[in-house]
Enzyme design. Structure first.
Site, PDB file in Angstrom:
ATOM      1  N   MET A   1     -51.590  13.875  17.917  1.00 12.56           N
ATOM      2  CA  MET A   1     -51.629  14.269  19.369  1.00 12.56           C
ATOM      3  C   MET A   1     -50.277  15.068  19.590  1.00 12.56           C
ATOM      4  SD  MET A   1     -52.572  10.693  20.856  1.00 12.56           S
ATOM      5  CE  MET A   1     -52.496  11.124  22.755  1.00 12.56           C
TER       6      MET A   1
ATOM      7  N   ARG B   1     -39.815  13.657  32.889  1.00  9.32           N
ATOM      8  CA  ARG B   1     -41.170  13.699  32.396  1.00  9.32           C
ATOM      9  C   ARG B   1     -41.919  12.942  33.643  1.00  9.32           C
ATOM     10  NH1 ARG B   1     -44.719  17.342  30.572  1.00  9.32           N
ATOM     11  NH2 ARG B   1     -46.677  16.559  30.384  1.00  9.32           N
TER      12      ARG B   1
ATOM     13  N   LYS C   1     -41.237   0.793  29.661  1.00 14.69           N
ATOM     14  CA  LYS C   1     -40.935   2.132  30.114  1.00 14.69           C
ATOM     15  C   LYS C   1     -42.009   2.797  30.836  1.00 14.69           C
ATOM     16  CE  LYS C   1     -39.224   6.676  28.414  1.00 14.69           C
ATOM     17  NZ  LYS C   1     -40.180   7.258  28.731  1.00 14.69           N
TER      18      LYS C   1
ATOM     19  N   ASP D   1     -39.190  14.681  26.403  1.00 16.73           N
ATOM     20  CA  ASP D   1     -39.320  14.960  25.140  1.00 16.73           C
ATOM     21  C   ASP D   1     -39.605  16.308  24.605  1.00 16.73           C
ATOM     22  OD1 ASP D   1     -37.983  12.482  24.219  1.00 16.73           O
ATOM     23  OD2 ASP D   1     -39.999  11.417  24.341  1.00 16.73           O
TER      24      ASP D   1
END
Length: 434
Positions: A341, A97, A22, A121
């Site tokens: 992160m 995104r 992806k 997300d």
């Protein structure tokens, strides 16, 4: 809003072939804008985010021809810049995104571009400053229209430059790289991301005529060329899906063979799952996971509790932290998961606790998992998928649980996993799409 109804407690057995990657697809598809010639891309996954990006490219004027399952030819001989002013573009691009990576190739080929602030997300702050700082180092200018949440870039005076990436951003590196390949002069990108996806993008661009050296390192050198040509490119299998299947096999005591994994591109992913005690065997490019009644988390040499944390490549990918966490639930031993992160990625653990997992959420970044060692199974509940990776972690938990579970908002799972219900049902799962 669609849902999955999962009947858990079933052992799976069979073969799974991972989809195309992806995160590679989102970069590679944007790169077709860099040439007017035909670009053929193979192993494209049929998932929501990727399909939406291909539709967006068509709306922009890119011709798309299906050649076979997962294979398409793209021709960006014309790009309709008037489309960027429409409500349709704003709506479609802002929901995706990866649309931010349209700006780099538009700057590189046309010296201008426009994109809305992207969605994606809700896993924590994901600032775009690194992208735009990189563009400005090349001599581009940008404006941000706060009211419309639109970024406009202009690059008629771009020249090669030294670009320090203040964040090791995969999409940021890809964007600046695509802007630089046709920018006059020499560009060096230091502190660049070096994920396999980025390496694949570099290899594709070089096959189109770009001059990029340092591929696979954090220092990329780009000699600008006047134009790029067509090429054919085959994408890697999705390493996040491969890791998800390893965790699935362990949690459900299943014997699964994952086919065509490109193992040498997986970095430390297999060894990280081995630290949980999961057995696996490499058979050529396939990974065979035997059915395991029990698996035990390693400790450090002095007996201390193991910590698994995410880091930029070649560290452990943050996209598999959710899978590691859920897999540890039925292990023997204790694991500290440190998601460095993204500060909102562990907030799905309350659902796992409701299912019977022994997890302490220490803070937004850390969770301690005390393994159940099969002393009791998780129980089925109703829950909602907050993001792609947490959604699949919840699916794995549900497949291992007693009774039935319902996962709502599975559109999040569909964004990243191709026909996941059909593929798992084919090897013995019981997942019904509601």
């Amino acid at each position: 809003m669609s849902s999955f109804k999962i009947t858990g407690g079933k052992k799976l057995k069979g073969e799974l072939t991972p989809q195309g990657a992806k995160n590679e697809a989102l970069q590679i598809l944007c790169a077709v804008l860099l040439t007017k010639e035909a670009v053929i891309i193979n192993n494209i996954p049929s998932i929501r985010d990727v399909n939406k990006l291909m539709e967006l490219l068509e709306d922009m004027g890119v011709k798309r021809t299906k050649l076979g399952e997962g294979s398409y030819k793209f021709e960006a001989s014309e790009v309709h810049f008037d489309y960027f002013e429409t409500d349709s573009y704003k709506e479609k691009a802002s929901s995706l995104r990866g649309s931010i990576m349209l700006l780099g190739p538009m700057l590189g080929r046309f010296a201008k571009g426009k994109a809305p602030r992207p969605g994606g997300d809700k896993i924590g702050r994901r600032p775009l400053d690194t992208h735009f700082v990189g563009f400005t180092k090349l001599g581009a200018t940008f404006e941000y229209e706060a009211g419309d949440a639109f970024y406009t870039v202009e690059g008629s005076k771009m020249e090669g430059a030294y670009v320090w990436m203040d964040e090791i951003s995969v999409t940021g590196t890809a964007n600046v790289l695509m802007a630089a390949v046709m920018t006059k002069g020499t560009t060096t990108i230091y502190n660049a991301a070096c994920e396999p996806y980025l390496q694949q993008l570099c290899k594709m661009l070089n096959s189109m005529g770009a001059k990029i050296s340092g591929v696979g390192s954090n220092l990329l050198t780009i000699e600008g060329v006047e134009e790029l040509g067509g090429c054919e490119h085959t994408m890697l299998p999705d390493m996040i899906e491969i890791g998800s299947f390893i965790g699935l096999a362990a949690m459900t005591k299943s014997e699964i063979t994952i086919k065509n994994c490109k193992i040498k591109e997986l970095g430390i992913i297999p060894d990280t799952f081995r630290k949980l005690g999961i057995q696996m065997e490499f058979r050529g490019d396939d990974i065979h996971i035997p059915a395991q009644e029990n698996y035990e988390i390693n400790t450090l040499i002095d007996g201390s509790i193991l910590t698994i944390y995410d880091a930029p490549w070649p560290g452990f990918t943050p996209d598999l932290i959710s899978i590691i966490l859920v897999t540890a639930i039925q292990a023997k031993g204790t694991l500290l998961v440190h998601q460095k992160m993204f500060e909102s990625r562990l907030f799905f653990v309350d659902k796992l606790i409701d299912m019977g997992a022994q997890i302490i959420l220490c803070d937004p970044h850390r969770a301690t998992v005390v393994g159940l060692n099969r002393h009791h199974n998780l129980r089925g509940i109703r829950m909602t998928s907050p993001d792609i990776r947490a959604g699949v972690a919840l699916l794995i938990a549900a497949l291992s649980a007693d009774g039935s579970s319902i996962i709502d908002n599975i559109e999040q799972i569909d964004r990243g996993y191709q026909f996941i219900d059909e593929r798992l049902n084919a090897i013995g799962a019981n997942i019904v799409r509601l």
